[in-house]
Design a protein around this motif. Structure first.
Motif, short mmCIF file in Angstrom:
data_model
loop_
_atom_site.label_atom_id
_atom_site.label_comp_id
_atom_site.label_asym_id
_atom_site.label_seq_id
_atom_site.Cartn_x
_atom_site.Cartn_y
_atom_site.Cartn_z
N ARG A 64 -2.61 2.31 15.06
CA ARG A 64 -3.27 2.24 16.36
C ARG A 64 -3.40 0.80 16.85
N GLN A 65 -3.55 -0.14 15.94
CA GLN A 65 -3.82 -1.53 16.30
C GLN A 65 -2.56 -2.39 16.50
N HIS A 66 -1.42 -1.96 15.97
CA HIS A 66 -0.24 -2.82 15.97
C HIS A 66 0.96 -2.11 16.59
N LEU A 67 1.68 -2.85 17.40
CA LEU A 67 2.91 -2.31 17.99
C LEU A 67 4.07 -2.36 16.99
N ARG A 68 4.08 -3.40 16.17
CA ARG A 68 5.11 -3.54 15.14
C ARG A 68 4.44 -3.55 13.78
N PHE A 69 5.07 -2.91 12.84
CA PHE A 69 4.51 -2.82 11.49
C PHE A 69 4.96 -4.01 10.64
N ASP A 70 4.03 -4.56 9.91
CA ASP A 70 4.35 -5.55 8.88
C ASP A 70 4.26 -4.77 7.57
N TYR A 71 5.41 -4.33 7.08
CA TYR A 71 5.43 -3.44 5.91
C TYR A 71 4.91 -4.11 4.65
N GLU A 72 5.08 -5.42 4.54
CA GLU A 72 4.53 -6.11 3.38
C GLU A 72 3.00 -6.05 3.39
N LYS A 73 2.40 -6.29 4.55
CA LYS A 73 0.94 -6.20 4.66
C LYS A 73 0.47 -4.77 4.40
N LEU A 74 1.17 -3.81 4.98
CA LEU A 74 0.80 -2.41 4.76
C LEU A 74 0.89 -2.05 3.30
N PHE A 75 1.95 -2.46 2.65
CA PHE A 75 2.11 -2.15 1.23
C PHE A 75 0.96 -2.76 0.43
N CYS A 79 -1.69 0.22 0.00
CA CYS A 79 -1.19 0.81 -1.24
C CYS A 79 -1.76 0.10 -2.47
N LEU A 80 -1.42 -1.17 -2.62
CA LEU A 80 -1.83 -1.89 -3.83
C LEU A 80 -3.35 -2.08 -3.91
N MET A 81 -3.97 -2.48 -2.81
CA MET A 81 -5.41 -2.77 -2.87
C MET A 81 -6.25 -1.52 -3.15
N PRO A 82 -5.98 -0.37 -2.54
CA PRO A 82 -6.77 0.82 -2.91
C PRO A 82 -6.61 1.20 -4.38
N ILE A 83 -5.41 1.03 -4.93
CA ILE A 83 -5.19 1.35 -6.34
C ILE A 83 -5.93 0.35 -7.22
N ALA A 84 -5.87 -0.93 -6.85
CA ALA A 84 -6.61 -1.96 -7.60
C ALA A 84 -8.12 -1.71 -7.50
N MET A 85 -8.59 -1.35 -6.31
CA MET A 85 -10.01 -1.04 -6.13
C MET A 85 -10.42 0.13 -7.02
N SER A 86 -9.53 1.11 -7.12
CA SER A 86 -9.80 2.26 -7.98
C SER A 86 -9.96 1.84 -9.43
N GLY A 87 -9.10 0.94 -9.88
CA GLY A 87 -9.21 0.44 -11.25
C GLY A 87 -10.52 -0.30 -11.47
N VAL A 88 -10.90 -1.12 -10.50
CA VAL A 88 -12.18 -1.85 -10.60
C VAL A 88 -13.35 -0.86 -10.66
N LEU A 89 -13.31 0.16 -9.83
CA LEU A 89 -14.39 1.15 -9.82
C LEU A 89 -14.46 1.93 -11.13
N GLU A 90 -13.31 2.26 -11.69
CA GLU A 90 -13.32 2.96 -12.98
C GLU A 90 -13.91 2.08 -14.07
N LEU A 91 -13.59 0.79 -14.05
CA LEU A 91 -14.18 -0.13 -15.03
C LEU A 91 -15.68 -0.28 -14.81
N ILE A 115 -0.22 6.90 -3.09
CA ILE A 115 1.25 6.88 -3.03
C ILE A 115 1.78 8.00 -2.15
N LEU A 116 1.20 9.18 -2.26
CA LEU A 116 1.62 10.31 -1.43
C LEU A 116 1.47 9.99 0.06
N VAL A 117 0.31 9.48 0.43
CA VAL A 117 0.07 9.15 1.83
C VAL A 117 0.94 7.97 2.27
N ALA A 118 1.15 7.00 1.39
CA ALA A 118 2.00 5.86 1.73
C ALA A 118 3.43 6.31 2.01
#
Length: 130
Positions: A64-75, A79-91, A115-118
């Motif tokens: 909604r906010q961007h006309l062009r996607f920056d796939y590196e930022k999106l990834f 993707c990576l940050m929610p998974i990392a956050m999940s690991g931190v929360l499990e710890l 990953i499914l949603v990504a």
């Protein structure tokens, strides 16, 4: 730093709320019993949906906010940050609470949701350009 957080919270309010809700739900000391407790792997399905839903909100708000996607930022951020956050929360559940237990299978379910949603988000973004 606070200004940067505030800027992103204003730009992505639903993502911010979802992320805050995930933190609260992950660290709250109790959950009521429900009839769904008898469903096999209900906890893992809940994790998959919770993280998949959060990732979907991040994707939608970015879209909604961007006309062009920056796939590196999106990834990185969707993707990576929610998974990392999940690991931190499990710890944190394992070592910083007395009422919750960390579980690596929860981390796997969280990662599967992200990953499914990504994959769906990347596919949808590529299809929308045509």
């Amino acid at each position: 730093m606070f200004e940067t957080v505030r800027k992103y919270a204003k730009k992505y309010p639903f993502s911010t709320c979802c992320l805050a809700l995930v933190w609260v739900l992950s660290l709250v000391p109790f959950f009521p019993e429900t009839p769904l407790d008898d469903v096999a792997f209900i906890d893992k399905w809940t994790h998959l949906v919770m993280y998949g839903g959060t990732c979907a909100v991040i994707w939608f708000e970015y879209w909604r906010q961007h006309l062009r996607f920056d796939y590196e930022k999106l990834f990185f951020w969707a993707c990576l940050m929610p998974i990392a956050m999940s690991g931190v929360l499990e710890l944190l559940q394992e070592y910083a609470t007395t009422t919750r237990n960390g579980d690596w299978f929860d981390l796997a379910a969280n990662a599967a949701g992200v990953i499914l949603v990504a994959l769906i988000g990347f596919a949808a973004s590529l299809l929308s350009r045509k």
